[in-house]
Scaffold this motif. Structure first.
Motif, PDB file in Angstrom:
ATOM      1  N   ILE A  88       0.831  -1.203   0.000  1.00 53.09           N
ATOM      2  CA  ILE A  88       0.000   0.000   0.000  1.00 53.09           C
ATOM      3  C   ILE A  88       0.864   1.251   0.000  1.00 53.09           C
ATOM      4  N   ASP A  89       0.632   2.102  -0.983  1.00 51.42           N
ATOM      5  CA  ASP A  89       1.311   3.399  -1.054  1.00 51.42           C
ATOM      6  C   ASP A  89       0.533   4.288  -2.004  1.00 51.42           C
ATOM      7  N   MET A  90       1.016   5.509  -2.188  1.00 52.24           N
ATOM      8  CA  MET A  90       0.203   6.524  -2.845  1.00 52.24           C
ATOM      9  C   MET A  90       0.060   6.349  -4.343  1.00 52.24           C
ATOM     10  N   THR A  91       1.122   5.922  -5.031  1.00 50.33           N
ATOM     11  CA  THR A  91       1.105   5.882  -6.489  1.00 50.33           C
ATOM     12  C   THR A  91       1.759   4.610  -7.005  1.00 50.33           C
ATOM     13  N   THR A  92       1.532   4.305  -8.269  1.00 50.01           N
ATOM     14  CA  THR A  92       1.983   3.045  -8.855  1.00 50.01           C
ATOM     15  C   THR A  92       3.488   2.810  -8.718  1.00 50.01           C
ATOM     16  N   PRO A  93       4.362   3.784  -9.015  1.00 48.59           N
ATOM     17  CA  PRO A  93       5.801   3.500  -8.883  1.00 48.59           C
ATOM     18  C   PRO A  93       6.198   3.089  -7.466  1.00 48.59           C
ATOM     19  N   ARG A  94       5.600   3.723  -6.470  1.00 46.95           N
ATOM     20  CA  ARG A  94       5.929   3.384  -5.084  1.00 46.95           C
ATOM     21  C   ARG A  94       5.383   1.991  -4.734  1.00 46.95           C
ATOM     22  N   VAL A  95       4.187   1.682  -5.202  1.00 47.11           N
ATOM     23  CA  VAL A  95       3.616   0.365  -4.950  1.00 47.11           C
ATOM     24  C   VAL A  95       4.450  -0.724  -5.621  1.00 47.11           C
ATOM     25  N   LEU A  96       4.927  -0.475  -6.815  1.00 47.83           N
ATOM     26  CA  LEU A  96       5.764  -1.458  -7.512  1.00 47.83           C
ATOM     27  C   LEU A  96       7.051  -1.737  -6.735  1.00 47.83           C
ATOM     28  N   GLU A  97       7.622  -0.728  -6.109  1.00 48.39           N
ATOM     29  CA  GLU A  97       8.827  -0.948  -5.310  1.00 48.39           C
ATOM     30  C   GLU A  97       8.519  -1.826  -4.107  1.00 48.39           C
ATOM     31  N   HIS A  98       7.393  -1.577  -3.427  1.00 54.28           N
ATOM     32  CA  HIS A  98       7.000  -2.454  -2.319  1.00 54.28           C
ATOM     33  C   HIS A  98       6.745  -3.879  -2.828  1.00 54.28           C
ATOM     34  N   ALA A  99       6.165  -4.000  -4.008  1.00 58.71           N
ATOM     35  CA  ALA A  99       5.889  -5.320  -4.574  1.00 58.71           C
ATOM     36  C   ALA A  99       7.186  -6.077  -4.831  1.00 58.71           C
ATOM     37  N   ARG A 100       8.194  -5.373  -5.323  1.00 59.25           N
ATOM     38  CA  ARG A 100       9.488  -6.028  -5.574  1.00 59.25           C
ATOM     39  C   ARG A 100      10.041  -6.635  -4.287  1.00 59.25           C
ATOM     40  N   VAL A 101       9.955  -5.883  -3.197  1.00 57.75           N
ATOM     41  CA  VAL A 101      10.451  -6.374  -1.909  1.00 57.75           C
ATOM     42  C   VAL A 101       9.618  -7.563  -1.433  1.00 57.75           C
ATOM     43  N   ALA A 102       8.301  -7.485  -1.599  1.00 58.91           N
ATOM     44  CA  ALA A 102       7.431  -8.575  -1.168  1.00 58.91           C
ATOM     45  C   ALA A 102       7.709  -9.851  -1.948  1.00 58.91           C
ATOM     46  N   ILE A 103       7.959  -9.711  -3.231  1.00 57.43           N
ATOM     47  CA  ILE A 103       8.277 -10.879  -4.057  1.00 57.43           C
ATOM     48  C   ILE A 103       9.594 -11.497  -3.614  1.00 57.43           C
ATOM     49  N   GLU A 104      10.584 -10.658  -3.354  1.00 52.97           N
ATOM     50  CA  GLU A 104      11.877 -11.165  -2.867  1.00 52.97           C
ATOM     51  C   GLU A 104      11.724 -11.911  -1.550  1.00 52.97           C
ATOM     52  N   ALA A 105      10.802 -11.445  -0.702  1.00 58.37           N
ATOM     53  CA  ALA A 105      10.594 -12.083   0.602  1.00 58.37           C
ATOM     54  C   ALA A 105       9.834 -13.397   0.491  1.00 58.37           C
ATOM     55  N   GLY A 106       9.157 -13.616  -0.643  1.00 62.27           N
ATOM     56  CA  GLY A 106       8.438 -14.867  -0.830  1.00 62.27           C
ATOM     57  C   GLY A 106       6.948 -14.787  -0.581  1.00 62.27           C
ATOM     58  N   ALA A 107       6.360 -13.594  -0.682  1.00 59.68           N
ATOM     59  CA  ALA A 107       4.919 -13.456  -0.480  1.00 59.68           C
ATOM     60  C   ALA A 107       4.155 -14.241  -1.545  1.00 59.68           C
ATOM     61  N   THR A 108       2.958 -14.706  -1.167  1.00 57.75           N
ATOM     62  CA  THR A 108       2.111 -15.491  -2.054  1.00 57.75           C
ATOM     63  C   THR A 108       1.287 -14.615  -2.983  1.00 57.75           C
ATOM     64  N   GLY A 109       0.866 -13.457  -2.482  1.00 54.94           N
ATOM     65  CA  GLY A 109       0.052 -12.538  -3.264  1.00 54.94           C
ATOM     66  C   GLY A 109       0.241 -11.126  -2.747  1.00 54.94           C
ATOM     67  N   LEU A 110      -0.303 -10.155  -3.492  1.00 48.28           N
ATOM     68  CA  LEU A 110      -0.144  -8.745  -3.170  1.00 48.28           C
ATOM     69  C   LEU A 110      -1.504  -8.099  -2.964  1.00 48.28           C
ATOM     70  N   VAL A 111      -1.569  -7.178  -2.005  1.00 51.16           N
ATOM     71  CA  VAL A 111      -2.806  -6.452  -1.724  1.00 51.16           C
ATOM     72  C   VAL A 111      -2.521  -4.958  -1.896  1.00 51.16           C
ATOM     73  N   ALA A 112      -3.317  -4.302  -2.733  1.00 44.02           N
ATOM     74  CA  ALA A 112      -3.082  -2.888  -3.020  1.00 44.02           C
ATOM     75  C   ALA A 112      -4.400  -2.124  -3.051  1.00 44.02           C
ATOM     76  N   THR A 113      -4.364  -0.896  -2.571  1.00 45.62           N
ATOM     77  CA  THR A 113      -5.494   0.010  -2.729  1.00 45.62           C
ATOM     78  C   THR A 113      -5.376   0.718  -4.071  1.00 45.62           C
ATOM     79  N   ALA A 114      -6.399   1.488  -4.398  1.00 42.37           N
ATOM     80  CA  ALA A 114      -6.263   2.456  -5.487  1.00 42.37           C
ATOM     81  C   ALA A 114      -5.234   3.505  -5.074  1.00 42.37           C
ATOM     82  N   PRO A 115      -4.657   4.237  -6.035  1.00 44.03           N
ATOM     83  CA  PRO A 115      -3.776   5.350  -5.654  1.00 44.03           C
ATOM     84  C   PRO A 115      -4.520   6.342  -4.770  1.00 44.03           C
ATOM     85  N   PHE A 116      -3.794   7.015  -3.896  1.00 38.26           N
ATOM     86  CA  PHE A 116      -4.411   8.026  -3.042  1.00 38.26           C
ATOM     87  C   PHE A 116      -3.488   9.228  -2.893  1.00 38.26           C
TER      88      PHE A 116
END
Length: 310
Positions: A88-116
């Motif tokens: 969860i973060d404000m805009t797509t580029p920031r969310v993608l960076e969090h997603a990269r970290v989550a994938i590296e950690a081994g998360a099964t899926g991603l949860v995101a809000t709309a941009p805010f």
């Protein structure tokens, strides 16, 4: 019940609590308490874990703390249940960076809000979720949280994204039951519809929802697991009785409400209850939240006792 989820697998179902983030008195992540909390949840019969959501205090955590939570939970769970990671973060580029970290950690899926913060159009929200799905390769779950994001995800938009495979599911914390029903009626499998309301789970399941993401599930995972089992076998009277017990327990979130914000009251109550139950060492919440006082903690203890948890 499904214990894993890929883009091709069955719908994620059951009880997937948003995991609290225990903190030490210096506000660092208390990993020992976090491990105990994970064990408490898994032993309580949950079907998955959602880390770095609202109940996890994700808005208050630094990027380093987020990574600590991910590494601790994913490493300890070791595949026993799916672990969804809030990105969860404000805009797509920031969310993608969090997603990269989550994938590296081994998360099964991603949860995101709309941009805010930014003022968005539905087509920009559509692009946001499409981009996450295309660039991450993990199942993406939309988090419908208008109280915080200030945008309600339109049911038609959610269904369109589901039909094209950009969304694997939705966590509906909007309080809009007609919108929830529209998504349930219009979805195409596999697509997971999860309610974020602790106190109307029985009615959501009766409508056809697949599961629940209950913050109160941190405190009483067994209760929500039992509620789900009752609904799954069609015993709606038993499901209602368990839901009503949990609704009475949910009053803990209102104990501090007269002198603090909703996050302080709700998250403070969950952590106070976990501390009273011996699951976490310290009930502190992140700054600038207002802490509960001794009288309020005592009232929470009485509600726990009334629910049979002390």
């Amino acid at each position: 019940m499904t214990k894993s989820h890929t883009a091709e697998s069955a719908t994620l179902t059951g009880v997937i609590p948003p995991v609290c983030t225990p903190l030490n008195p210096d506000f660092s992540v208390d990993t020992a308490s976090l491990v105990r909390l994970v064990d408490h949840l898994v032993d309580g019969g949950v079907d998955g874990l959602f880390v770095l959501g609202s109940t996890s205090e994700v808005a208050y955590l630094t990027d380093g703390q987020r990574r600590t939570v991910l590494d601790t939970v994913v490493g300890h769970v070791a595949g026993q249940v799916p672990v969804l990671a809030g990105v969860i973060d404000m805009t797509t580029p920031r969310v993608l960076e969090h997603a990269r970290v989550a994938i590296e950690a081994g998360a099964t899926g991603l949860v995101a809000t709309a941009p805010f913060y930014t003022r968005t159009h539905p087509e920009e929200i559509r692009t946001h979720f499409r981009t996450l799905a295309a660039r991450t390769g993990l199942p993406v779950y939309a988090y419908d949280l208008p109280v915080s994001v200030h945008v309600k995800l339109d049911a038609g938009l959610v269904l369109d994204l589901a039909a094209e495979g950009a969304l694997a599911g939705v966590k509906d914390s909007s309080g809009d039951e007609s919108g929830l029903r529209r998504v349930i009626m219009g979805r195409q499998a596999p697509f997971s519809v999860l309610t974020g309301s602790e106190v109307t789970v029985d009615s959501a399941l009766w409508m056809g929802a697949d599961g629940v993401v209950p913050g109160l599930g941190n405190v009483d995972p067994q209760g929500y697991a039992e509620l789900y089992r009752c609904a799954a076998r069609g015993d709606w009277e038993a499901a209602r009785a368990e839901q009503e017990r949990l609704a009475r327990l949910f009053e803990i979130v209102r104990v501090g409400g007269a002198r603090m914000g909703g996050s302080s009251a709700g998250l403070g109550a969950f952590k106070a209850a976990l501390h009273l139950r011996g699951v976490i060492d310290c009930p502190i919440t992140a700054l600038p939240q207002i802490p509960l006082n001794d009288d309020e903690v005592g009232r929470i203890g009485k509600l726990l006792a009334g629910a049979g948890l002390l």
